[in-house]
Write a protein that holds these residues in place. Structure first.
Motif, mmCIF file in Angstrom:
data_model
loop_
_atom_site.group_PDB
_atom_site.id
_atom_site.type_symbol
_atom_site.label_atom_id
_atom_site.label_comp_id
_atom_site.label_asym_id
_atom_site.label_seq_id
_atom_site.Cartn_x
_atom_site.Cartn_y
_atom_site.Cartn_z
ATOM 1 N N ASN A 239 3.339 4.284 -1.247
ATOM 2 C CA ASN A 239 3.635 4.929 -2.531
ATOM 3 C C ASN A 239 5.144 4.812 -2.829
ATOM 4 O OD1 ASN A 239 5.032 6.973 -1.162
ATOM 5 N ND2 ASN A 239 3.396 8.466 -1.360
ATOM 6 N N ARG B 48 9.651 -4.039 -2.778
ATOM 7 C CA ARG B 48 8.368 -4.354 -3.409
ATOM 8 C C ARG B 48 8.050 -5.826 -3.201
ATOM 9 N NH1 ARG B 48 8.799 -7.342 -7.845
ATOM 10 N NH2 ARG B 48 10.740 -7.338 -9.027
ATOM 11 N N ARG C 289 0.794 -1.232 0.000
ATOM 12 C CA ARG C 289 0.000 0.000 0.000
ATOM 13 C C ARG C 289 0.820 1.272 0.000
ATOM 14 N NH1 ARG C 289 -4.533 1.537 2.969
ATOM 15 N NH2 ARG C 289 -4.347 3.108 1.375
ATOM 16 N N GLU D 109 0.880 10.324 -9.515
ATOM 17 C CA GLU D 109 0.177 9.494 -10.487
ATOM 18 C C GLU D 109 -1.186 9.099 -9.910
ATOM 19 O OE1 GLU D 109 1.176 9.057 -13.511
ATOM 20 O OE2 GLU D 109 2.999 10.178 -13.065
ATOM 21 N N PRO D 110 -2.213 9.011 -10.739
ATOM 22 C CA PRO D 110 -3.559 8.684 -10.241
ATOM 23 C C PRO D 110 -3.600 7.411 -9.394
ATOM 24 C CG PRO D 110 -3.681 9.381 -12.522
ATOM 25 C CD PRO D 110 -2.214 9.282 -12.182
ATOM 26 N N GLU D 111 -2.802 6.401 -9.780
ATOM 27 C CA GLU D 111 -2.817 5.137 -9.025
ATOM 28 C C GLU D 111 -2.120 5.244 -7.678
ATOM 29 O OE1 GLU D 111 0.658 4.815 -12.017
ATOM 30 O OE2 GLU D 111 -1.384 5.605 -12.004
ATOM 31 N N ASP D 112 -1.372 6.342 -7.454
ATOM 32 C CA ASP D 112 -0.656 6.519 -6.187
ATOM 33 C C ASP D 112 -1.407 7.374 -5.173
ATOM 34 O OD1 ASP D 112 1.425 5.014 -7.200
ATOM 35 O OD2 ASP D 112 2.647 6.742 -7.772
ATOM 36 N N GLN E 126 2.565 -11.274 -3.135
ATOM 37 C CA GLN E 126 1.218 -10.906 -3.579
ATOM 38 C C GLN E 126 0.235 -12.051 -3.366
ATOM 39 O OE1 GLN E 126 2.119 -9.749 -7.592
ATOM 40 N NE2 GLN E 126 2.795 -7.703 -7.004
ATOM 41 N N SER F 63 -1.452 13.457 -14.844
ATOM 42 C CA SER F 63 -1.903 13.564 -13.470
ATOM 43 C C SER F 63 -2.395 14.980 -13.207
ATOM 44 C CB SER F 63 -0.742 13.231 -12.534
ATOM 45 O OG SER F 63 -1.110 13.492 -11.206
ATOM 46 N N GLY G 107 -4.145 7.065 -3.552
ATOM 47 C CA GLY G 107 -4.693 6.369 -2.388
ATOM 48 C C GLY G 107 -3.686 5.525 -1.632
ATOM 49 N N LEU G 108 -2.378 5.668 -1.958
ATOM 50 C CA LEU G 108 -1.360 4.868 -1.294
ATOM 51 C C LEU G 108 -0.772 5.603 -0.087
ATOM 52 C CD1 LEU G 108 0.520 3.368 -4.379
ATOM 53 C CD2 LEU G 108 -1.344 2.367 -3.042
#
Length: 200
Positions: free
Chosen positions: A41, A89, A39, A176-179, A95, A164, A181-182
């Protein structure tokens, strides 16, 4: 219900979820590390950021990370901008482990509440966390929309569908949009941001 009774309920929830984490393969601290690195960034996937998040020493955090690396759950990479620093990572094994995370028991329990209850709980817990963070030495870690450094639009660059529309005002970099909420180690709750732009 008294404040003490509510605090005891929070502790009991934490104990129950932590007990679920002992599955013979990973410890609760190792589960916490996997969740954090999944989770976090790009700026926060470091051993020191995890130590802050876990409110533990760098040495203890390093031991947890080393065990996960040895087990094939985490892998480290040098930062592109600073070869001396490392970013961690999850591997495919990490995962897959998260797909059976015992924490999901709590997620499902919270999800069983209706939307207003979930919203009220989130707000109340954010307030409790902020109070604890200001009274102690540990940094609070959160997400962009709740952060004083979150800029809704890039300065001088009108947002477009292909880029972004947000930036980190502290680091001066696009988010970045995907980051969005991190989790971020540089998080500063909006109510703690000084008018002069400096953090307390």
């Amino acid at each position: 219900m008294s404040a003490r009774e509510t605090a005891e309920l929070l502790l009991q929830v934490g104990r129950l979820v932590q007990a679920e984490g002992y599955d013979g393969e990973l410890s609760p601290a190792q589960w916490m590390a996997l969740r954090f690195f999944a989770r976090a960034n790009p700026f926060s996937r470091t051993p020191s950021a995890f130590a802050e998040f876990q409110a533990t020493t760098r040495g203890t955090a390093t031991q947890v990370i080393k065990a996960l690396e040895a087990g094939g759950y985490l892998v480290r990479q040098p930062f592109k901008t600073d070869g001396r620093s490392v970013s961690l990572r999850l591997t495919s094994k990490g995962q897959k482990a998260l797909a059976r995370d015992p924490f999901e028991v709590l997620v499902r329990a919270v999800d069983s509440l209706d939307a207003p209850q979930r919203t009220a709980m989130r707000r109340a817990l954010h307030q409790v966390l902020s109070t604890l963070a200001t009274s102690g030495a540990h940094r609070r870690i959160g997400v962009c929309p709740d952060c004083a450094h979150f800029g809704a639009e890039m300065c001088g660059n009108p947002p477009s569908a292909s880029s972004s529309a947000a930036e980190c005002l502290l680091l001066g970099v696009p988010i970045e949009p995907e980051d969005v909420g991190l989790l971020c180690i540089h998080f500063q709750p909006t109510n703690e941001h000084r008018e002069d732009g400096r953090t307390p």
